[in-house]
Design a protein around this motif. Structure first.
Motif, mmCIF file in Angstrom:
data_model
loop_
_atom_site.group_PDB
_atom_site.id
_atom_site.type_symbol
_atom_site.label_atom_id
_atom_site.label_comp_id
_atom_site.label_asym_id
_atom_site.label_seq_id
_atom_site.Cartn_x
_atom_site.Cartn_y
_atom_site.Cartn_z
ATOM 1 N N ILE A 1 0.856 -1.185 0.000
ATOM 2 C CA ILE A 1 0.000 0.000 0.000
ATOM 3 C C ILE A 1 0.894 1.237 0.000
ATOM 4 O O ILE A 1 1.837 1.327 0.790
ATOM 5 N N VAL A 2 0.583 2.160 -0.902
ATOM 6 C CA VAL A 2 1.320 3.425 -0.928
ATOM 7 C C VAL A 2 0.301 4.545 -0.739
ATOM 8 O O VAL A 2 -0.558 4.758 -1.597
ATOM 9 N N GLY A 3 0.388 5.219 0.394
ATOM 10 C CA GLY A 3 -0.546 6.305 0.711
ATOM 11 C C GLY A 3 0.101 7.648 0.445
ATOM 12 O O GLY A 3 1.127 7.987 1.047
ATOM 13 N N SER B 1 7.434 -11.378 -4.095
ATOM 14 C CA SER B 1 6.871 -11.858 -5.353
ATOM 15 C C SER B 1 5.509 -11.214 -5.624
ATOM 16 O O SER B 1 4.865 -10.708 -4.708
ATOM 17 N N ASP B 2 5.090 -11.257 -6.847
ATOM 18 C CA ASP B 2 3.732 -10.909 -7.276
ATOM 19 C C ASP B 2 3.128 -9.711 -6.530
ATOM 20 O O ASP B 2 2.161 -9.865 -5.766
ATOM 21 N N PRO B 3 3.672 -8.512 -6.744
ATOM 22 C CA PRO B 3 3.147 -7.365 -5.990
ATOM 23 C C PRO B 3 1.707 -7.008 -6.365
ATOM 24 O O PRO B 3 1.361 -6.982 -7.553
ATOM 25 N N HIS B 4 0.907 -6.778 -5.363
ATOM 26 C CA HIS B 4 -0.434 -6.216 -5.533
ATOM 27 C C HIS B 4 -0.398 -4.823 -4.908
ATOM 28 O O HIS B 4 -0.199 -4.686 -3.710
ATOM 29 N N ILE B 5 -0.612 -3.814 -5.725
ATOM 30 C CA ILE B 5 -0.450 -2.438 -5.251
ATOM 31 C C ILE B 5 -1.813 -1.807 -4.988
ATOM 32 O O ILE B 5 -2.731 -1.926 -5.794
ATOM 33 N N MET B 6 -1.903 -1.134 -3.855
ATOM 34 C CA MET B 6 -3.074 -0.297 -3.580
ATOM 35 C C MET B 6 -2.568 1.119 -3.308
ATOM 36 O O MET B 6 -1.624 1.284 -2.540
ATOM 37 N N GLN C 1 -8.868 8.279 0.263
ATOM 38 C CA GLN C 1 -9.388 7.621 -0.940
ATOM 39 C C GLN C 1 -8.545 6.367 -1.170
ATOM 40 O O GLN C 1 -7.319 6.417 -1.011
ATOM 41 N N VAL C 2 -9.190 5.260 -1.512
ATOM 42 C CA VAL C 2 -8.439 4.007 -1.652
ATOM 43 C C VAL C 2 -8.782 3.318 -2.963
ATOM 44 O O VAL C 2 -9.955 3.151 -3.310
ATOM 45 N N THR C 3 -7.745 2.908 -3.683
ATOM 46 C CA THR C 3 -7.974 2.115 -4.891
ATOM 47 C C THR C 3 -8.147 0.657 -4.471
ATOM 48 O O THR C 3 -8.057 0.332 -3.293
ATOM 49 N N GLN C 4 -8.372 -0.198 -5.437
ATOM 50 C CA GLN C 4 -8.318 -1.636 -5.190
ATOM 51 C C GLN C 4 -6.846 -2.050 -5.123
ATOM 52 O O GLN C 4 -5.966 -1.289 -5.503
ATOM 53 N N PHE C 5 -6.578 -3.280 -4.669
ATOM 54 C CA PHE C 5 -5.265 -3.875 -4.894
ATOM 55 C C PHE C 5 -5.241 -4.339 -6.343
ATOM 56 O O PHE C 5 -6.131 -5.086 -6.774
#
Lengths: 346, 304
Positions: B58-60, B93-98, B113-117
């Motif tokens: 997660i990057v805020g 591995s396999d980064p999921h970014i939000m 405000q938050v996006t999906q992963f």
């Protein structure tokens, strides 16, 4: 063995056949045949019969594999020779490797065989327990039965290890074994009395000016008949409050307040966080992530277990007893947990 | 979410589409997009055939005042660097970014405000949906604790649930952290009824169970430029050594990737040297206080 439930049997890990089978190759084979008959899906109506039958088969194969390798030695008492030549024998019920060595749970004692490399931690345990103080006899009576006696029932050195033997009432069962017996999840009412008992002990820790730093199902023993907890293991990590800690188990690092790694200071918040972690683990999910999703317990209990601990054990205990337990279960009442040593340890 | 893999060509097209555009032309939202509203919302990072061992990151990003430059830089280049360097260097591995847009919980219309992963170009699309409200309260802090609360209470991540591996959470901005999350704010922002207000320190304990938490101080931000010692003191008091100082906001992605590498046990100096000249200096500056990873814990015990 015939009294073990499907859940208890399925909870035995594949690599621990000694928890089901014991004795010679013939005895193991006979036990296996008896169990296979009992749980055969054609004979048994239990919905888990098929799974249990297969699991028993896997455990039997694991035992047979060990026999082939020549390292099948269950039910043989633990024999330790001290450096002064004396020999000690412990008829243990279950053996648990842990990060410093091996714990042997017996009927009236629990023995910790701790590798020599951790001799300093053994001395810390002795100091911590010897230094415990009580305000009066009333407090001693109330608290002492939940802690190891000091001096220990036995303490000696072997060639490669330090051995500490602590007295234990027969009704006290290792919480990890109880949890496994119930397939990793306790009824919330039973998880609740474990949490209550531990919070009560934390109040004493505050009075005594100490922190335990390793509360977990691997260091706590429970008495189902008395709804009480005794903390017998993990004392090698104990410290005076505010003192710099020497070591901590990985489980503590994982669930304590975030700043423990930075400060390394003994802080009662660590014990209070670990009590909440135990509560979550007893409900089947130490992370707490799935508890709400799966409605594993009343909402008030889950919310409390998931939130961070305050740093005041008395306030924690008060909120838990007055607010959380009431909101979760209503008026207090004793809920029997019919579980004895013979149910768990054969 | 996160069932598709990153495609470099998709990103090149998305990045190219930002060239020559002003920030307002990239971030066109004039209010909080309903899809990004965290109110009674959960986010999931789940394993999939394309990403079998996913890791949640997660990057805020502070989007108050002038801090929109960070989101702008991420949309133009940073996001591609972040994903591609993680895939190349494999600290996880396999980064999921939000991505999160961080505002002010006392004063802004969109405090969070938050996006999906996401694992593919959709993360860029959602990043650009964030409303750069440019608010903030002039109170010397922004809602950096809001992604912590959301991550702790409203995300479900397979890396942790299935593999006991914590995700990563970075907040980025130039102000101090707030002292607490009011139960009233938790109700209005997230729709949650908290038993009590939670101090920021408590929130950190809560989120740290599931995420490695870092904060990146943007030294070029106007607040940090004038109050850097105070900003750093407050963050160090809270996060200890997990405060990263960013002296070039365009290098945020490289700093984030490097922090993950070091936390996973790689040598700090080696990681810094692995980047090209200017970036290497920025990364070294950011990582200088970061502790090495906690590999010892794998042995079952840590000695202090």
């Amino acid at each position: 063995m015939n009294t073990l439930t499907a859940a208890a049997l399925l909870a035995i890990p594949d690599d621990c056949p000694e928890r089901l089978f014991a004795g010679s190759a013939d005895a193991v084979r006979n036990d296996y045949r008896r169990l296979a008959m009992q749980w055969h899906p054609d004979r048994c109506r239990d919905p888990d019969a098929h799974a249990v039958f297969q699991h028993i088969r896997r455990l039997y194969e694991a035992a047979a594999h060990r026999m082939t390798r020549g390292d099948w030695a269950p039910r043989r008492p633990l024999t330790l020779t001290a450096i002064d030549g004396r020999t000690y024998e412990i008829n243990y019920l279950r053996r648990h490797p842990f990060e410093l060595g091996t714990m042997y749970v017996a009927n009236t004692v629990v023995a910790f065989v701790i590798d020599d490399a951790h001799a300093d931690l053994v001395r810390r345990a002795e100091r911590a327990l010897a230094g415990l103080r009580y305000a009066d006899d009333g407090m001693r009576r109330q608290v002492a039965s939940h802690l190891p006696t000091c001096p220990f029932a036995g303490a000696f050195r072997t060639d490669a290890a330090h051995v500490i033997v602590m007295r234990k009432r027969p009704d006290l069962l290792l919480l990890r074994d109880v949890l496994e017996h119930f397939s990793g999840r306790l009824d919330p009412r039973h998880a609740a009395w474990v949490v209550s008992s531990l919070l009560n002990l934390c109040c004493y820790f505050q009075y005594a000016g100490i922190t335990h730093n390793a509360l977990s199902p691997d260091t706590c023993f429970v008495s189902p008949s008395q709804h009480s907890v005794a903390v017998l293991g993990g004392w090698w990590y104990a410290a005076r409050t505010g003192e710099r800690m020497v070591a901590a188990p990985a489980g503590t690092i994982a669930w304590a307040a975030h700043d423990l790694m930075d400060t390394g200071r003994a802080d009662l918040r660590t014990d209070l966080e670990l009590v909440r972690a135990i509560g979550r683990e007893l409900l089947g999910d130490i992370t707490g992530v799935r508890l709400a999703r799966e409605s594993a317990a009343p909402r008030a209990m889950i919310d409390w277990l998931r939130l961070p601990a305050l740093d005041d054990p008395i306030e924690e205990y008060r909120t838990w007893r007055i607010q959380v337990l009431h909101d979760s279960f209503g008026a207090r009442r004793f809920v029997e947990l019919p579980l004895t040593q013979s149910d768990i340890y054969r | 979410m996160g069932g598709v893999r990153w495609n470099e060509d998709d990103w090149k097209r998305a990045s190219a589409a930002t060239r020559g555009k002003r920030t307002e032309e990239i971030f066109t939202s004039a209010g909080m997009h309903p899809a990004l509203n965290p109110y009674r919302m959960n986010r999931e990072s789940r394993d999939s055939p394309a990403n079998p061992e996913s890791n949640a990151i997660i990057v805020g990003l502070d989007v108050t005042g002038s801090m929109g430059i960070i989101a702008d830089a991420m949309a133009r280049e940073g996001l591609g660097t972040l994903v591609e360097e993680i895939l190349k260097r494999k600290p996880v591995s396999d980064p999921h970014i939000m991505a999160c847009g961080i505002g002010d919980s006392w004063h802004d219309d969109a405090p969070l405000q938050v996006t999906q992963f996401e694992a593919d170009i959709r993360i860029a699309d959602q990043l650009k949906m964030i409303w750069l409200e440019k608010g903030g309260g002039g109170n010397s802090h922004e809602g950096y604790h809001l992604p912590w609360y959301f991550a702790a209470q409203h995300t479900q991540i397979d890396c942790f649930e299935k593999r006991n591996r914590k995700g990563y959470l970075f907040t980025v901005g130039d102000e101090e952290p707030p002292r607490e999350l009011l139960a009233a704010h938790a109700a209005t922002i997230f729709g949650d009824s908290l038993q009590r207000d939670l101090s920021t320190r408590e929130l950190l304990t809560l989120v740290s169970r599931m995420y490695h938490v870092f904060h990146v101080v943007v030294e070029e931000g106007s607040h940090a430029r004038h109050n850097l010692p105070a900003v750093l003191d407050r963050w160090h008091e809270l996060l200890g050594q997990r405060v990263l100082r960013l002296k070039d906001y365009r290098r945020l992605a490289e700093v984030v990737v490097s922090a993950i590498e070091v936390n996973e046990g790689r040598d700090r100096a080696t990681v810094a040297r692995s980047w090209s000249c200017d970036t290497s200096a920025v990364v070294a500056h950011a990582l200088r206080t970061q502790p090495v990873g906690r590999a010892q814990a794998l042995l079952g015990m840590i000695r202090f």
